[in-house]
Design a protein around this motif. Structure first.
Motif: not given
Length: 348
Positions: A87-95, A97-104, A153-156
């Motif tokens: 669910n959290a990573i989805s926001d990057i894809y919805a923009m 983008g490509r996720p590059i790392m996450a923080l818990a 989550v951070i993406g580019l």
């Protein structure tokens, strides 16, 4: 399935994206916040209720940042971790983008859960991050009253590939990539009324990464994207309509549903968030006179780790739908269209 000593869902007053504040409450909270307009490099902030913030670094690179966390929607700790991470990573894809790392992000009621359960939650989240090709590079944890887990989550992406929920154009066609009914399933699960097969279907949907969003961000015929989560299809459709200042028309009989969603919602398995959602935005929705209450409940049903709602050029819609299905989203469906008009969603 790993069975915890205590049901995780018994420790939480809500679960999944059904925990989100109602849209009307969120709007009031953000009403007096300072605008981000002085920051020219902030391409996406809070103005349109988009899925993530976007900061442009240079002519070729944007950073996308998001965070999402919630209380358990299931009892299996590993499944809970997997759903929350997806669910959290989805926001990057919805923009786009490509996720590059996450923080818990972890909050656990100390003394109520064994350490093995918490470790399983973290392991589930890490497994989804590995599937997305990113590390869990750190995080933060607290002692909390209810169990909470999620990710920052951070993406580019390239500036031209950013896909806002405000990009829909007149004549666009709407595509939804996943079936509705996760909130209904979770309500039935909490009351131990969800069949094993339906549980498996829910897990398969909620742990399916929206990777296709990164591909769609590079397609110039895709004009707007948002993911459908806690505000339901109507709520996130309205965000797209308001952002683009357009009117959406959605055909009820084209909306994909999870297999048991209709049966369960008719049996009364509805989350409290569904009613709060309708109370928040119902005045901007046009429903047909014969639409039944159970149908409205599914339209406002909070989707934990739901699908992408995509606005694309009409002459590419069928081909895009086919490519999305071929990429692993079997329920991807054309559900409606975009037209000029005051921001609203009409169900036909």
């Amino acid at each position: 399935m790993l069975s915890p000593i205590v049901r995780l869902t018994d420790l939480a007053h809500g679960g999944g994206c059904g925990c989100k504040l109602a849209p009307s409450v969120l709007q009031k909270l953000l009403a007096d916040q300072p605008k981000a307009a002085p920051f020219a490099q902030l391409l996406v902030g809070t103005e349109t209720g988009d899925d993530a913030a976007v900061w442009q670094i240079d002519d070729e690179t944007c950073v996308i940042a998001t965070t999402d966390f919630f209380m358990p929607v299931v009892d299996d700790p590993r499944d809970f971790g997997r759903i929350a991470a997806t669910n959290a990573i989805s926001d990057i894809y919805a923009m786009g983008g490509r996720p590059i790392m996450a923080l818990a992000i972890l909050g656990m009621p100390l003394g109520k859960l064994p350490i093995e359960t918490v470790r399983a939650i973290l392991a589930g989240g890490a497994s989804i991050c590995a599937e997305a090709g990113i590390p869990v590079a750190g995080g933060h944890s607290i002692d909390s009253v209810e169990p909470i887990y999620g990710l920052a989550v951070i993406g580019l992406c390239r500036p031209e590939n950013v896909r806002k929920n405000s990009g829909a154009q007149p004549g666009d066609v709407l595509i939804l990539t996943k079936g509705l009914g996760v909130g209904v399933y979770s309500a039935a699960f909490k009351k131990q009324a969800l069949p094993d097969g339906a549980y498996d279907e829910m897990i398969a949907s909620t742990t399916l990464l929206n990777k296709i969003g990164q591909v769609l961000g590079g397609d110039t015929d895709v004009h707007g994207i948002t993911d459908v989560t806690g505000f339901g299809l109507l709520g996130h459709g309205l965000e797209l309509a308001r952002g683009a200042r357009m009117r959406l028309t959605i055909a009820w009989d084209k909306i994909p549903l999870l297999a048991d969603a209709e049966r369960l919602v008719k049996a009364g398995y509805i989350t409290g968030a569904s009613g709060r959602n309708w109370a928040s935005y119902g005045e901007q929705v046009v429903l047909p006179p014969l639409l039944q209450d159970w149908q409205r409940a599914l339209l406002t049903d909070p989707q934990t780790s739901g699908g992408l709602l995509i606005a694309c050029a009409p002459d590419r819609a069928q081909a895009l739908r086919a490519s999305i299905k071929g990429a692993g989203y079997p329920r991807a469906s054309i559900i409606g269209s975009v037209a000029e008009g005051a921001p609203a969603v009409e169900i036909i």
